[in-house]
Design an enzyme around this catalytic site. Structure first.
Site, PDB file in Angstrom:
ATOM      1  N   SER A   1     -14.911  49.730  19.557  1.00  0.00           N
ATOM      2  CA  SER A   1     -14.313  49.122  18.368  1.00  0.00           C
ATOM      3  C   SER A   1     -13.331  48.066  18.816  1.00  0.00           C
ATOM      4  O   SER A   1     -12.832  48.093  19.947  1.00  0.00           O
ATOM      5  CB  SER A   1     -13.600  50.179  17.514  1.00  0.00           C
ATOM      6  OG  SER A   1     -12.526  50.753  18.244  1.00  0.00           O
ATOM      7  N   GLY A   2     -13.054  47.123  17.940  1.00  0.00           N
ATOM      8  CA  GLY A   2     -12.138  46.051  18.288  1.00  0.00           C
ATOM      9  C   GLY A   2     -11.695  45.290  17.060  1.00  0.00           C
ATOM     10  O   GLY A   2     -11.981  45.675  15.918  1.00  0.00           O
TER      11      GLY A   2
ATOM     12  N   GLY B   1     -14.452  44.315  14.703  1.00  0.00           N
ATOM     13  CA  GLY B   1     -15.243  45.361  14.078  1.00  0.00           C
ATOM     14  C   GLY B   1     -15.716  46.374  15.092  1.00  0.00           C
ATOM     15  O   GLY B   1     -15.353  46.344  16.268  1.00  0.00           O
TER      16      GLY B   1
ATOM     17  N   ASP C   1      -9.616  36.342  25.367  1.00  0.00           N
ATOM     18  CA  ASP C   1      -9.344  37.780  25.470  1.00  0.00           C
ATOM     19  C   ASP C   1     -10.018  38.360  26.713  1.00  0.00           C
ATOM     20  O   ASP C   1     -10.787  39.319  26.640  1.00  0.00           O
ATOM     21  CB  ASP C   1      -9.828  38.500  24.210  1.00  0.00           C
ATOM     22  CG  ASP C   1      -9.203  39.895  24.076  1.00  0.00           C
ATOM     23  OD1 ASP C   1      -9.774  40.716  23.339  1.00  0.00           O
ATOM     24  OD2 ASP C   1      -8.169  40.149  24.718  1.00  0.00           O
TER      25      ASP C   1
END
Length: 867
Positions: free
Chosen positions: A519-520, A523, A634
């Site tokens: 998850s992130g 979503g 990221d």
């Protein structure tokens, strides 16, 4: 809505009436000829980025016209449809619902696309130069990339069983005599069926794995053979970064990779690297010698021959009583002749032949007379090479190429050309001749049958794969058409979109999104299995706000066309109603953080180095190698995925482009993870690719230490007070303390105590020099000023050894001392339920001691978890 209804009409009318060149696509009932578009040099279609154009084009003065895809700036042809069936300037290219056809002025069809599975809705020229026929569901019906001519470009695959064929000349695009063929083991250059070069034997090529190759591809960093479902690089050739490289089989038989920069083509790679290795460089029996002073081949004739001009006219026997025999045709190949009818002219010392290094002798342990007799009895044999030391007999069959210059003092290999006339030099006894005749057919069979069987197996396997793929594709398309709503059938076309899935298909593949694997911030990620048993990771995006479907698809087209061995491949997408899902290849080992920080098997040093290098190559490609520069924003171990062989693939690249304007204010919290945020995120400075470089430096330190940079020091990592330089609390095996590892790395670098930084679980299985290299590269990446950080291309060069590793600038690393103090001064460490530790990053600057009171607490699980 009225504008959308008029849009197809505009494309239908204007090209027909006024010859207006279209951008991106044209639709059925379209006709074009060179005469109709003569003002645009035959061009009737441009890609949306104007990089490529589709034109009815004549490359020379003979007025033979072809449907071509052309790189607009350099006017270089990368593909032609009717290369073996040119038309006149009055010939037409027609697009109907059944496909493309090319007809001459008398209406005779010269070329057409094969029968298609559904009606054509548009012809598109993508931003990568791919001419594509689409149906109304945006599915590809036919692509020029699947029918290569002599060139491949970025985004194009050359699969096993496929080949490139050279053109006859720059003016004549007809298929020539040279082919580049891809097999499961290598890439071969062949002239009239005879191999003269292998990619694996080139000095610039690196053979990485013993997997079966599946296809060849080129990108901005090199030339590759991929295998194991695209997860393994079998053979690679690293090249300088380039925005537009092409791989081309030239008319001379040379295979080259060239890049286009500053209005010029720069050749980065060639095979063979010696022009004399090209079979017909000096014509038949022409003697080729490489001139190192001019870097050009010099053609002459061997002793006993005359001619030898700098073209393909070749050489003939100087003695007019001799003549060269003509090779037999396929119907009587291998038939026996009277040995007494032939003589042999010696080529002299220092002669070699291109095929000798790529073929096996037809006989070992025989004398030269036997070898000559063997050739004399076979009408396809035109000459021999004989190895004196081994008694090896090589035969030259069907076509005579050029003779290569080798070491003139080497008398082991002797070459002879078969001629008619004169006195026989064979002098075989009757017994020997009979023996030779008995063995001629078995020898030919033993040599030819394995090759014929191999190529038949490859061809049958390829045809079976294609048939299965088409069958499954039909089933999927049928399912989509039955379930898709009228809204989703609304036609819009985006160049380069990957495969589109229905939401129902993905719901079925995931068993109603049953197994969540991550998850992130964008979503959740679920494991799924497609109907063809392919395991995939499906990201269900849930925070794109008001972003429309077309804007979403535009960005997905960019991401989907980025292919690199170190980037996770986007296999497809779903944009149905308000649902937005991305379908990725599945990585069995999950993310790097699980392997590096978990309790399983320890990553050895060479594995850590390979992971670092693969990650650096992937980022270098995102920044410099693909057409649209992408800043990841990221970079962290959770976004570095591994397969069973620890092959690195970076995930979530390009997703930052999907943020809506409303979300841009969440730049800091949405676009980074605590512990990896560069200082410029916190000072509202400009964000660039150097932000990723900083994050990579942090990941590199974690690879060295085997621990998180911003966590409590574990009991297994003992650091004494003197080693910490006062920057952290004393930590022993019986206690725990606060250690900000990047500061510790800086201090150990200053003291040259690099082995103190290595993961103690390695137990000495690395050297000081190996650790120093990675630590110095990491610290260079962590410079506070982005301009002082190296770019990722330079990082790759330093890791590979092609660029010296530079010394970090200490003054630009002093901000780490502040971060370390704030870390150790935290009187209370927030222990979260999931075991993670929050670390405060202040809005800090090296030149400022007054700091904001607020800290950014950003959990690594808030953004994007492991896949």
């Amino acid at each position: 809505m009225g504008y959308f209804l008029l849009f197809p009409t505009i494309f239908l009318v204007f090209p027909l009436v006024s010859g207006l060149t279209s951008s991106g696509l044209v639709q059925p009932n379209f006709n074009a000829s060179y005469n109709a578009f003569i003002g645009n040099n035959g061009t009737f279609l441009f890609s949306r980025n104007n990089t490529f154009r589709a034109a009815i084009f004549s490359p020379g003065a003979q007025k033979s016209f072809y449907l071509c895809v052309i790189h607009a700036e350099s006017n270089t042809i990368i593909w032609s449809a009717n290369r073996d069936a040119p038309i006149s300037e009055s010939g037409t290219v027609s697009l109907t619902s059944k496909g493309l056809t090319i007809a001459d002025e008398d209406g005779k069809i010269r070329w057409s696309t094969p029968p298609l599975k559904s009606s054509v809705s548009a012809l598109l020229l993508t931003d990568f130069g791919n001419l594509v026929l689409h149906d109304r569901s945006n599915a590809s019906l036919w692509e020029s990339f699947h029918y290569p001519t002599d060139t491949i470009v970025i985004g194009q695959h050359l699969p096993v069983g496929a080949s490139l064929s050279s053109a006859v000349s720059d003016d004549d695009l007809s298929s020539g005599d040279y082919k580049l063929t891809i097999t499961t083991s290598d890439a071969f250059l062949q002239w009239k069926g005879q191999t003269y070069w292998k990619l694996s034997m080139d000095t610039k090529a690196f053979v990485n794995a013993n997997y079966a190759a599946e296809y060849m591809a080129i990108n901005g960093t090199g030339l590759y053979l991929f295998g194991n479902n695209e997860s393994v690089v079998v053979i690679e050739v690293f090249l300088p970064l380039s925005d537009f490289p092409i791989a081309q089989l030239g008319t001379s038989g040379m295979f080259t990779v060239s890049s286009y920069t500053s209005d010029n083509w720069l050749q980065e790679f060639s095979g063979p690297d010696d022009d004399c290795g090209i079979p017909f460089i000096c014509g038949p029996i022409g003697f080729c010698k490489y001139d190192s002073s001019s870097s050009n081949p010099i053609c002459s004739c061997p002793s006993g021959f005359h001619g030898g001009l700098q073209n393909t006219s070749g050489c003939l026997p100087s003695d007019g009583s001799y003549s060269l025999p003509v090779s037999c045709n396929s119907t009587n190949k291998g038939s026996r002749s009277d040995p007494s009818a032939f003589s042999y002219l010696w080529l002299g010392n220092g002669s070699g032949y291109f095929s000798n290094s790529f073929s096996q002798p037809v006989k070992y342990g025989v004398n030269v007379s036997f070898c000559k007799n063997l050739c004399s009895m076979d009408c396809s044999c035109l000459g021999i090479f004989y190895g004196n030391s081994s008694g090896s007999c090589y035969v030259l069959e069907n076509e005579l190429g050029s003779i290569m210059s080798v070491d003139p003092t080497d008398t082991n290999l002797a070459g002879f050309i078969k001629v008619l006339g004169g006195s026989s030099t064979t002098n075989f006894s009757g017994t020997t001749s009979v023996s030779g005749q008995r063995q001629a057919v078995p020898v030919a069979a033993l040599v030819l049958l394995p090759f014929v069987g191999f190529f038949l197996l490859v061809a049958l396997g390829f045809l079976f794969w294609k048939r299965c793929g088409l069958s499954k594709s039909k089933e999927k398309i049928s399912g989509r058409c039955n379930s898709r709503s009228s809204e989703d059938l609304e036609a819009f076309y985006i160049s380069g979109l990957p495969k589109r899935f229905d939401y129902d298909e993905l719901e079925l593949a995931t068993d109603k999104f049953k197994t969540q694997i991550g998850s992130g911030g964008f979503g959740a990620v679920y494991k799924g299995t497609l109907p063809d048993k392919t395991v995939v990771a499906i990201k269900k995006i849930n925070n794109l706000g008001v972003q429309g479907r077309k804007e979403f698809c535009t960005e997905i087209a960019v991401i989907g066309n980025i292919h690199h061995v170190n980037l996770v491949r986007l296999k497809g997408f779903c944009a149905q109603g308000r649902q937005r899902l991305l379908v990725y290849e599945y990585m069995n080992r999950g993310s790097l953080d699980r392997t590096l920080f978990g309790s399983g098997s320890i990553l050895e040093w060479h594995q850590r180095f390979d992971i670092a290098l693969g990650t650096a190559r992937g980022l270098a490609y995102l920044h410099s190698g693909c057409e649209h520069k992408i800043i990841h924003c990221d970079v962290k171990p959770e976004n570095i995925l591994l397969d069973d062989n620890l092959q690195v693939k970076i995930s979530d690249f390009g997703l930052s482009k999907l943020l809506t304007p409303e979300q841009s204010g969440l730049f800091t919290t949405m676009r980074g993870t605590r512990g990896y945020l560069a200082p410029e995120w916190l000072t509202n400075s400009a964000i660039s690719e150097k932000t990723d470089v900083y994050s990579f430096g942090m990941v590199l330190l974690e690879l060295v230490s085997g621990r998180k940079n911003c966590l409590l020091q574990s009991q297994s990592h003992s650091i004494d007070d003197s080693a910490s330089g006062g920057g952290g609390q004393s930590t022993t095996s019986s206690g725990s303390g606060l250690v900000y590892y990047p500061l510790f790395a800086l201090e150990m670098h200053e003291q040259k105590k690099y082995l103190e930084l290595a993961d103690p679980r390695l137990q000495g299985r690395t050297t000081r020099e190996e650790v120093e290299k990675l630590v110095r590269v990491a610290l260079c990446c962590l410079h506070e000023e982005p301009a002082l950080r190296p770019n990722m291309v330079s990082v790759v060069g330093m890791l590979e050894g092609g660029i010296p590793v530079v010394q970090p600038i200490i003054e630009s690393l002093n901000f780490l001392r502040f971060y370390g103090r704030r870390f150790t001064e935290a009187s209370t460490v927030l222990e979260r339920n999931d075991g993670s530790t929050s670390f405060p990053l202040a809005n800090a600057s090296r030149s400022t001691s007054d700091l904001h009171n607020g800290f950014s607490y950003i959990s690594s699980q808030q953004i994007s978890g492991p896949r």
